[in-house]
Design an enzyme around this catalytic site. Structure first.
Site, PDB file in Angstrom:
ATOM      1  N   SER A 201     -13.360  10.542  -4.658  1.00 51.06           N
ATOM      2  CA  SER A 201     -14.102   9.927  -3.555  1.00 51.06           C
ATOM      3  C   SER A 201     -15.570  10.321  -3.494  1.00 51.06           C
ATOM      4  CB  SER A 201     -13.414  10.250  -2.227  1.00 51.06           C
ATOM      5  OG  SER A 201     -13.146  11.632  -2.140  1.00 51.06           O
TER       6      SER A 201
ATOM      7  N   HIS B 293      -8.771   5.512  -2.801  1.00 50.54           N
ATOM      8  CA  HIS B 293      -9.937   4.672  -3.098  1.00 50.54           C
ATOM      9  C   HIS B 293      -9.650   3.646  -4.193  1.00 50.54           C
ATOM     10  CE1 HIS B 293     -13.208   6.154  -0.590  1.00 50.54           C
ATOM     11  NE2 HIS B 293     -12.693   7.360  -0.719  1.00 50.54           N
TER      12      HIS B 293
ATOM     13  N   LYS C 223      -8.581   2.059   4.055  1.00 52.61           N
ATOM     14  CA  LYS C 223      -9.836   1.739   3.370  1.00 52.61           C
ATOM     15  C   LYS C 223      -9.869   0.241   3.064  1.00 52.61           C
ATOM     16  CE  LYS C 223     -10.777   6.446   2.161  1.00 52.61           C
ATOM     17  NZ  LYS C 223     -10.060   7.592   1.647  1.00 52.61           N
TER      18      LYS C 223
HETATM   19  C1  LIG Z   1      -9.545   8.760   2.399  1.00 53.77           C
HETATM   20  C2  LIG Z   1      -8.683   9.517   1.485  1.00 53.77           C
HETATM   21  C3  LIG Z   1      -7.436   9.992   1.903  1.00 53.77           C
HETATM   22  C4  LIG Z   1      -6.986   9.888   3.334  1.00 53.77           C
HETATM   23  O1  LIG Z   1      -6.670   8.580   3.702  1.00 53.77           O
HETATM   24  P1  LIG Z   1      -6.651   8.201   5.262  1.00 53.77           P
HETATM   25  O2  LIG Z   1      -5.805   6.999   5.297  1.00 53.77           O
HETATM   26  O3  LIG Z   1      -8.065   7.978   5.668  1.00 53.77           O
HETATM   27  O4  LIG Z   1      -6.050   9.362   5.973  1.00 53.77           O
HETATM   28  C5  LIG Z   1      -6.617  10.591   0.973  1.00 53.77           C
HETATM   29  N1  LIG Z   1      -7.011  10.761  -0.302  1.00 53.77           N
HETATM   30  C6  LIG Z   1      -8.219  10.351  -0.738  1.00 53.77           C
HETATM   31  C7  LIG Z   1      -8.595  10.533  -2.161  1.00 53.77           C
HETATM   32  C8  LIG Z   1      -9.101   9.721   0.146  1.00 53.77           C
HETATM   33  O5  LIG Z   1     -10.287   9.319  -0.282  1.00 53.77           O
END
Ligand SMILES: *Cc1c(COP(=O)(O)O)cnc(C)c1O
Length: 403
Positions: free
Chosen positions: A187, A215, A246
């Site tokens: 990320s 992502h 996301k």
């Molecule tokens: C955003 C993210 C999460 C968490 O996801 P949410 O649904 O926002 O809790 C987990 N792993 C990675 C790599 C992320 O970028």
């Protein structure tokens, strides 16, 4: 609200905040006044939004909004209980079946967030006699899950297959189970995890293979099926985590795998057992979002076309978007490496004042002296918006002496 005089019990928090201020990395939350859109208003200022994970513009798609409203009218605003007591609604099951079909796996379970999916799963499937082999840049939710499991954590250098194999060899005589785990897309740098090579390694050493596709969901693979599809590794990855927060535009996380994996998580994953399930509107929204992924692949094409354009232009302008002392991005996540934390935060603030919202990220989220601006493209940005953002990056960087 006015601030009360500090109580000595919490003086260490005040001291820690003062330290952040001294380093220039203390931040205030920016408040969105309208929708999560390519152009929107934060703190009352109109900005081109390059900070959101709303990759496909689904967070405010009219069809998703309608699905949420219809489900709310039919089923209410809350589920009323945890899944295992009385809070499993038909629509929760419909969503899980939909995701399982989409991902071409036996079964799926949805959690309240991606964070809960990772932390709840890793902590449930391993115990203190086991081992976790984790990429050094894996997400915080994986790290927390690993700690909660009480398994021994072995960290391998970022995407370093040989290092991961060396650790597996060292553990070969240990009786505990081994889990190899990587982000599908990282990320902070936007590079893709070597899911193909790590899966082969896991297979060779009899380790469990798990991928966090937060992502990658909606971004990589056919119709956004994720990194396992991107690498053609169907059937080789035991546990696939994705997020609904996301590209899918709503909120939640899911775990895909075998019937027994999912049934086991029903019985042992603590966020599933001890935290209330999604409101029906969230499940309905996500079902509508997967329909759109299946029917409108052109959104993902637009996302990639915007990504290639924007990253190409940033390079042409002489920005360091990674690839030398940091990993090279391969996705819409675009790091613009600045160096010192204070400079990155100043750059971000100056961009905001000029109408571009792009997050400044500093230590400890990224290594010292690798502080950066992170820009994220979406399918919904127009060329004109991207050109305006690029012009602003250029002008502000020149003024601040950054490049
Ligand atoms: C955003 C993210 C999460 C968490 O996801 P949410 O649904 O926002 O809790 C987990 N792993 C990675 C790599 C992320 O970028």
């Amino acid at each position: 609200m006015t601030q009360a005089p500090p109580r000595p019990q919490l003086a260490h928090l005040t001291a820690a905040l003062d330290e952040l201020r001294a380093k220039g990395t203390h931040f205030k939350l920016r408040i969105l006044d309208d929708q999560q859109a390519p152009v929107c208003h934060y703190d009352g200022r109109q900005v081109i939004n390059l900070a959101s994970n709303n990759y496909l513009g689904l967070a405010n798609d009219p069809r998703l909004i309608e699905a949420a409203l219809v489900a709310t009218r039919a089923f209410g605003v809350g589920s009323g209980a945890v899944r295992t007591i009385a809070g499993t609604m038909r629509i929760h099951m419909d969503l899980e079946e939909k995701i399982a079909r989409f991902k071409n796996v036996e079964a799926c379970v949805v959690f309240q967030s991606g964070f809960a999916a990772n932390a709840g799963t890793v902590s449930a499937i391993l115990g203190k006699e086991d081992f976790i082999l984790s990429d050094e840049l894996n997400h915080a939710s994986i790290i927390d899950g690993a700690r909660l499991s009480r398994a021994t954590i072995k960290v391998f250098r970022h995407k370093d297959i040989a290092h991961c194999e060396q650790l597996l060899q060292e553990l070969a005589t240990q009786p505990g189970r081994k889990l190899v785990i990587t982000d599908g897309v990282f990320s902070m740098d936007g590079d893709i995890g070597p899911v193909d090579k790590l899966s082969a390694l896991a297979e060779k050493y009899g380790a469990i293979m798990m991928v966090d596709d937060a992502h990658a969901s909606g971004v990589l693979g056919r119709n956004g099926r994720g990194s396992v599809d991107h690498f053609g590794m169907h059937g080789k990855v035991d546990i696939q985590v994705g997020t609904l927060s996301k590209a899918i535009g709503a909120l939640g996380g899911y775990v895909c795998g075998s019937y027994d994996l999912i049934d086991y998580l029903y019985h042992r994953a603590r966020p599933f057992l001890f935290s209330t399930s999604h409101p029906p509107s969230v499940a309905a929204t996500c079902i509508a979002a997967f329909d759109i992924l299946e029917q409108e692949p052109e959104r993902i094409q637009r996302l990639w076309s915007n990504t290639h354009y924007f990253q190409g232009e940033l390079k042409r302008l002489g920005f360091n978007i990674g690839g030398v002392t940091t990993p090279a991005t391969e996705t819409p996540i675009t790091p613009i490496i600045v160096g010192e934390g204070r400079a990155a935060m100043e750059f971000s603030r100056a961009l905001f004042d000029e109408g571009v919202m792009a997050t400044g990220i500093a230590f400890p989220t990224v290594p010292e002296r690798k502080a950066r601006i992170r820009a994220i493209l979406t399918s919904e940005h127009t060329r004109a918006q991207l050109d305006q953002a690029l012009e602003t990056f250029e002008r502000v960087a020149r003024r601040l002496g950054i490049r």
